[in-house]
Enzyme design. Structure first.
Site, short mmCIF file in Angstrom:
data_model
loop_
_atom_site.label_atom_id
_atom_site.label_comp_id
_atom_site.label_asym_id
_atom_site.label_seq_id
_atom_site.Cartn_x
_atom_site.Cartn_y
_atom_site.Cartn_z
N CYS A 170 -46.70 5.64 -3.78
CA CYS A 170 -46.40 7.05 -3.48
C CYS A 170 -44.92 7.33 -3.24
O CYS A 170 -44.50 8.49 -3.19
CB CYS A 170 -47.22 7.53 -2.29
SG CYS A 170 -46.77 6.74 -0.72
N CYS B 29 -44.04 2.27 0.43
CA CYS B 29 -45.10 2.08 -0.56
C CYS B 29 -44.53 2.28 -1.97
O CYS B 29 -43.84 3.27 -2.24
CB CYS B 29 -46.23 3.07 -0.30
SG CYS B 29 -47.54 3.08 -1.54
N CYS C 224 -50.78 9.91 -0.05
CA CYS C 224 -50.89 8.71 -0.88
C CYS C 224 -52.33 8.51 -1.35
O CYS C 224 -53.29 8.63 -0.59
CB CYS C 224 -50.43 7.48 -0.10
SG CYS C 224 -50.40 5.96 -1.11
N CYS D 26 -46.47 5.12 3.96
CA CYS D 26 -46.82 5.98 2.83
C CYS D 26 -46.64 7.45 3.17
O CYS D 26 -46.53 7.84 4.34
CB CYS D 26 -48.28 5.77 2.43
SG CYS D 26 -48.74 4.07 2.03
#
Length: 339
Positions: free
Chosen positions: A67, A64, A37, A33
């Site tokens: 994000c 991810c 995030c 991430c």
């Protein structure tokens, strides 16, 4: 190299200024991430930090979906292109700008402000203001300078630069003519401190300087000793030195480029007792590669302590530089940590 403690602290506060500097790999979920995030924080023992997405993917992780960390590079490219367009003489409006970089206007407006600290419109105004400052020096007539700077007329110029130049266009052209600056030397535990102010606020706060520095910086201004009305400003400036945890919110009369203003704003966000590196400040204003420029903006600060440039140190933890001496910088940091 990634400092794991700094990276984890950035993740915990979801610091957007660190996006693009590393990604956070979560071993239990197999994803990576952005530092910012919004997902629930994982346990520290399940986290590893990677320099970028490809490195994380090589370790078997996937991006991810919330994000979208791999889009950070796209954002940075879009911002760089947008800034280049805004720096041109014929700067586009928001809709044209967003279309050129492939974003919806409302989304790009938020992205640009988050990265630079100002909106695209404010960025354009600041650029025009700087062109006006240069034009006022190079033209004999104020009106000619206004048009040369790209303004549609005097009324638009006055509206956009009100409170930013710190003086009228004619006064700027004439080296501060017509501006009253009052000054005094205040005694502090760190030595004599020069405090100078216009009717808008403090324009110079420094150590080991006297009236001659004001005459050098404002050769045509009216420079007079402080009057009783300035007592509150002086007392507040001394309080900022002696009791940094009680630093008052004093009015300032300072001007700079959009980048300098963004850097100074970040300096004022550093909590008492904490420090940041030049790289941290560059990243916080959306220009992680502009470490030298951030250092220059830090050094261009005319109001010591109130804009706390002493809270910026080198990445290796050493003090770096300070216009008023490293001993004084260390003393300021020590007393802030003690508070």
């Amino acid at each position: 190299m990634i400092d794991a403690e700094i990276a984890w602290a950035a993740v915990q506060r979801r610091d957007r200024s660190f996006d693009g500097r590393f990604v956070t790999g979560v071993l239990t979920t197999g994803i990576y991430c952005r530092p910012s995030c919004a997902a629930r924080h994982p346990a520290r023992e399940n986290v590893r930090f990677f320099v970028d997405g490809p490195t994380a993917r090589a370790a078997g992780l996937r991006a991810c979906l919330r994000c979208k960390p791999d889009e950070v590079g796209r954002d940075q490219q879009a911002l760089a292109k947008a800034v280049a367009m805004l720096d041109a003489d014929d700067a586009p409006g928001l809709e044209e700008l967003a279309a050129a970089v492939g974003y919806a206007p409302h989304h790009f407006h938020r992205l640009f402000k988050r990265a630079t600290g100002v909106t695209p419109a404010a960025y354009i105004r600041a650029k025009r203001g700087k062109r006006a400052e240069a034009a006022l020096v190079n033209n004999d007539r104020v009106t000619d300078a206004i048009y040369d700077a790209g303004f549609s007329g005097p009324s638009r110029f006055y509206a956009e630069t009100k409170g930013r130049l710190g003086m009228t266009p004619s006064a700027w052209k004439n080296g501060g003519a017509g501006v009253m600056i009052r000054w005094t030397i205040a005694e502090t535990s760190l030595g004599p401190m020069l405090v100078a102010a216009t009717d808008k606020g403090i324009c110079r706060l420094s150590f080991d300087e006297d009236e001659s520095e004001l005459h050098r910086r404002f050769p045509r201004a009216s420079i007079e000793p402080a009057d009783p009305a300035m007592a509150e400003l002086v007392a507040g400036a001394v309080e900022a030195v002696e009791r940094p945890d009680r630093m008052p919110d004093l009015p300032l009369d300072v001007a700079g480029t959009a980048f300098q203003q963004a850097v100074w704003a970040e300096l004022r966000r550093i909590p008492v007792g904490e420090t940041r590196s030049y790289a941290d400040i560059a990243a916080a204003v959306g220009k992680p590669a502009a470490v030298r420029a951030a250092g220059s903006a830090n050094g261009a600060n005319n109001v010591a302590v109130l804009i706390p440039c002493h809270r910026v140190i080198r990445t290796d933890g050493s003090l770096g530089g300070y216009a008023y001496g490293l001993e004084r910088k260390q003393a300021l940091l020590d007393r802030e940590k003690a508070r």
